[in-house]
Design a protein around this motif. Structure first.
Motif, mmCIF file in Angstrom:
data_model
loop_
_atom_site.group_PDB
_atom_site.id
_atom_site.type_symbol
_atom_site.label_atom_id
_atom_site.label_comp_id
_atom_site.label_asym_id
_atom_site.label_seq_id
_atom_site.Cartn_x
_atom_site.Cartn_y
_atom_site.Cartn_z
ATOM 1 N N THR A 434 0.688 -1.266 -0.198
ATOM 2 C CA THR A 434 -0.056 0.015 -0.080
ATOM 3 C C THR A 434 0.823 1.105 -0.038
ATOM 4 O O THR A 434 0.606 2.256 -0.790
ATOM 5 C CB THR A 434 -1.082 0.029 1.167
ATOM 6 O OG1 THR A 434 -1.573 -1.273 1.389
ATOM 7 C CG2 THR A 434 -1.974 1.054 1.035
ATOM 8 N N ARG A 438 1.381 4.336 -3.055
ATOM 9 C CA ARG A 438 1.261 5.593 -2.581
ATOM 10 C C ARG A 438 2.723 6.475 -3.138
ATOM 11 O O ARG A 438 2.389 7.582 -3.670
ATOM 12 C CB ARG A 438 1.071 6.176 -1.074
ATOM 13 C CG ARG A 438 0.555 7.173 -0.682
ATOM 14 C CD ARG A 438 0.193 7.302 0.838
ATOM 15 N NE ARG A 438 -0.610 6.251 1.219
ATOM 16 C CZ ARG A 438 -0.542 5.566 2.400
ATOM 17 N NH1 ARG A 438 0.572 6.045 3.279
ATOM 18 N NH2 ARG A 438 -1.546 4.768 2.783
ATOM 19 N N LYS A 469 0.149 -1.883 -8.003
ATOM 20 C CA LYS A 469 -1.261 -1.794 -7.755
ATOM 21 C C LYS A 469 -2.040 -3.294 -8.078
ATOM 22 O O LYS A 469 -2.869 -3.445 -7.148
ATOM 23 C CB LYS A 469 -1.939 -0.802 -9.155
ATOM 24 C CG LYS A 469 -1.897 0.721 -8.626
ATOM 25 C CD LYS A 469 -2.446 1.340 -9.628
ATOM 26 C CE LYS A 469 -2.450 3.052 -9.362
ATOM 27 N NZ LYS A 469 -2.791 3.739 -10.521
ATOM 28 N N ALA A 472 -1.333 -5.278 -4.864
ATOM 29 C CA ALA A 472 -2.217 -4.461 -3.890
ATOM 30 C C ALA A 472 -3.746 -5.156 -4.001
ATOM 31 O O ALA A 472 -4.242 -5.425 -2.817
ATOM 32 C CB ALA A 472 -2.255 -3.007 -3.814
ATOM 33 N N HIS A 476 -5.696 -7.474 -1.240
ATOM 34 C CA HIS A 476 -6.653 -6.881 -0.761
ATOM 35 C C HIS A 476 -7.933 -8.066 -1.200
ATOM 36 O O HIS A 476 -8.519 -8.526 -0.112
ATOM 37 C CB HIS A 476 -7.276 -5.614 -1.537
ATOM 38 C CG HIS A 476 -8.400 -5.037 -0.833
ATOM 39 N ND1 HIS A 476 -8.433 -4.400 0.205
ATOM 40 C CD2 HIS A 476 -9.680 -5.005 -1.321
ATOM 41 C CE1 HIS A 476 -9.449 -4.011 0.457
ATOM 42 N NE2 HIS A 476 -10.255 -4.102 -0.271
#
Ligand SMILES: [Zn+2]
Ligand SMILES: [Zn+2]
Ligand SMILES: [Zn+2]
Ligand SMILES: [Zn+2]
Length: 484
Positions: A434, A438, A469, A472, A476
Motif C-alpha cells: 500500500t 502511494r 497496484k 495490492a 486486498h
C-alpha cells in the motif's frame, strides 16, 4: 541586434518571444498558453563535453550510455556509440584530436575541453566548413553576458591561465587573443549548463545559448532537463500567454540567504523572485526551518532561531548555547568528510559507520526538516543501497521525505519525485505494498510532468506503479477480512 531579430523570428514559431526588460535584460516570454508537462523549448548545445566520470561510459556525440563504445584510435580519449555519431563529430574532432594528444590528463578538465571545442567550432563555421543556422551560430553565443568586470581577481587569474594554455596549444589558425579567450571562459562559466541524466546525476557541461536567455526564479514555472545532450525545457504548471518563462539555475533546497549567495557568486545578481521576497509568516517559517537548530525538548516540535547570541526555541522558549551548537556542527562536518574519504577509497562499511555517526550528531543538532540532515541521510541512503541493506535504506529514505517536501516547495520538483520513486521501490521490496503504491503514485504525479509522460524513464515508472497496484488489489482480495 541582428541575432536578436533572428532569435525572435525563430522562437515566434514555438509560441515564444524575447523582450528586453529594464532591470533584467533579456527575458523569454510565452506568446501562447503552455500546460504542465508541455515542452516550451528544446535545443541542441552549441558545444558540449562529457565530464571525467562519464568519459568511457557515454558516447561523446549523443551523450547516451552504450555497452559498445568505440574509442578514437588517435587520441584514445573520445568514445562513440556508432559510426553515425562518430561522423557527426568528425569535422570538429579532426581538429580537436591533434590538440588532445598534447594535453596531460590533468589538463583535460571539462571547462578547458568545452572552451577548445567552442573555438574550433567557431573557426569551422567562420570558414564555411560547418554550416551556420539561425540557432546554431557563434553570434548568439557572443550575445550572452560575460560579467567580465564583475568577476573577482582570483577567478580571472585562473581563467587567464587557462586561456594562455589554450592559446599555446592551439595552432596559429585560431586568431583569438588571450583576453578574448578569457572572456569566453567567463561566458561559459555564467551561461553554461550542467547536463544531467534522468536521475539528475551530472554527465557533462554544455552551452545552450537560447536556453540561456531564460531567467532564473527560485519558484520557476519551467524546468530544464536533458535527453542525452539535447536540452528540453518543460512547463511545470500552466504558463499563461504574456508570462515570463523561468527556470532555476541552482540547487533549490536551501534558505533564501544561501540561494542568494550562490546566485550572486556564480551569476552576479541579487534574486528578487517570489520565493526570495516572501516575507509572510508562512514564508519565513518555511525558510527558517531549512537551516534551523533543533529544540531539545522531546515534547516540543518547533525549532530554534538565533537571537541575542543564543539559540532560542520559537515555541517553548528553551535555549541552546552557540558553543555547544558549533562544537556539534564541527564534529558532524568532520565525520562527513571522513565518510566521504572512506567512500572514495572504496571502504563502504567504514563509510556507513561514519555517516551513521554524523547522522546521529546532526539529529541532535538540526531540526528534522533541515537540509543538512537531509543531505547526510541521503548520503547514508546511497551507501545502504550500495551495500544492499534494504531495511535500513527504507528506514532512512522515509525520514528524508518531510525534509524533501519542505526543501522543494511547489511539489513539482524532480528531486522530490525521484525520492518518492526510490521510496516506492524500497517499500515494494519490503512488502509494504500500500505504501509502495502511494509512493509510486506521488513519483508519477511529479515525474510525468518534469520528465514528460512519453519518455522511457516515466514508462518504466508507470509499469512499476501498475504492478504494485495489481499486487495490492490481489492482496486486498485475499485478505482475511475479505474472506470471512
Ligand atoms: Zn552516440
Ligand atoms: Zn581523437
Ligand atoms: Zn529567488
Ligand atoms: Zn521547543
Amino acid at each position: 541586434m541582428e541575432e536578436d531579430k533572428n532569435l525572435r523570428a525563430r522562437l515566434g514559431d514555438d509560441g515564444l518571444t524575447v523582450i528586453n526588460a529594464a532591470e533584467k535584460g533579456r527575458c523569454l516570454v510565452a506568446d501562447r498558453d503552455f500546460y504542465a508537462g508541455q515542452t516550451v523549448l528544446e535545443q541542441d548545445p552549441y558545444v558540449a563535453v562529457l565530464d571525467g566520470d562519464s568519459r568511457g561510459n557515454r558516447c561523446d556525440a549523443c551523450f547516451k550510455q552504450s555497452p559498445a563504445l568505440k574509442r578514437c584510435s588517435a587520441c584514445k580519449f573520445v568514445f562513440y556509440c556508432s559510426p553515425t555519431c562518430q561522423r557527426s563529430q568528425w569535422k570538429i574532432h579532426q581538429e580537436e584530436c591533434k590538440v588532445l594528444v598534447r594535453l596531460s590528463t590533468e589538463q583535460k578538465r571539462p571547462t578547458l575541453l568545452l572552451m577548445l571545442r567552442l573555438l574550433v567550432k567557431r573557426e569551422l563555421q567562420a570558414t564555411g566548413v560547418l554550416p551556420v543556422t539561425a540557432l546554431d551560430n557563434y553570434e548568439i553565443v557572443r550575445a550572452l553576458p560575460t560579467h567580465f568586470s564583475e568577476t573577482g581577481d582570483e577567478r580571472l587569474v585562473m581563467y587567464a591561465q587557462m586561456a594562455v594554455l589554450i592559446k599555446t596549444i592551439l595552432n596559429a589558425r585560431y586568431a583569438e587573443d588571450v583576453k578574448e579567450i578569457t572572456k569566453d571562459i567567463c561566458r561559459i562559466s555564467c551561461n553554461g549548463h550542467t547536463i544531467c541524466d534522468d536521475e539528475l546525476r551530472p554527465v557533462g557541461i554544455g552551452l545552450f545559448p537560447v536556453v540561456s536567455v531564460i531567467n532564473h526564479s527560485c519558484s520557476s514555472n519551467s524546468l530544464l532537463l536533458f535527453d542525452g545532450k539535447h536540452a528540453v525545457v518543460r512547463a511545470l504548471g500552466t504558463i499563461s500567454r504574456g508570462c515570463e518563462v523561468t527556470v532555476s539555475y541552482i540547487e533549490l533546497g536551501a534558505s533564501t540567504n544561501s540561494r542568494r549567495e550562490a546566485l550572486s557568486d556564480q551569476y552576479y545578481f541579487h534574486c528578487k523572485c517570489p520565493r526570495c521576497t516572501d516575507d509572510s509568516e508562512d514564508g519565513l517559517y518555511k525558510d527558517d526551518v531549512l537551516e534551523a537548530v533543533a529544540c531539545l525538548d522531546p515534547a516540543c516540535e518547533s525549532f530554534m532561531r538565533l537571537s541575542n547570541g543564543s539559540w532560542r526555541c520559537m515555541s517553548c522558549g528553551s535555549s541552546r548555547e552557540p558553543n555547544e551548537v558549533n562544537k556539534l556542527s564541527t564534529e558532524a562536518e568532520g565525520m562527513i568528510e571522513k565518510a566521504n574519504r572512506l567512500q572514495a577509497a572504496g571502504d563502504l562499511h567504514g563509510a556507513r559507520m561514519a555517516f551513521q555517526q554524523a547522522e546521529k550528531l546532526q539529529t541532535e543538532l538540526w531540526n528534522p526538516r533541515s537540509v543538512k540532515l537531509m543531505r547526510t541521510r541521503d548520503l547514508l541512503l546511497r551507501v545502504y543501497l550500495s551495500l544492499e541493506d534494504w531495511d535500513l535504506a527504507l528506514h532512512v529514505c522515509r525520514l528524508t521525505l518531510p525534509a524533501y517536501e519542505t526543501a522543494y516547495p511547489g511539489s513539482k520538483h524532480p528531486l522530490l519525485g525521484l525520492q518518492y520513486y526510490t521510496l516506492g521501490k524500497l517499500e515494494m521490496h519490503a512488502g509494504s505494498v500500500t505504501e509502495a503504491v502511494r509512493a509510486y503514485a506521488k513519483a508519477f504525479d511529479i515525474l510525468s510532468v518534469t520528465h514528460g509522460s512519453r519518455g522511457e524513464f516515466v514508462r518504466k515508472l508507470r509499469n512499476e506503479l501498475d504492478q504494485a497496484k495489481m499486487v495490492a488489489s490481489s492482496l486486498h482480495a485475499t485478505s482475511p477480512r475479505e474472506r470471512s
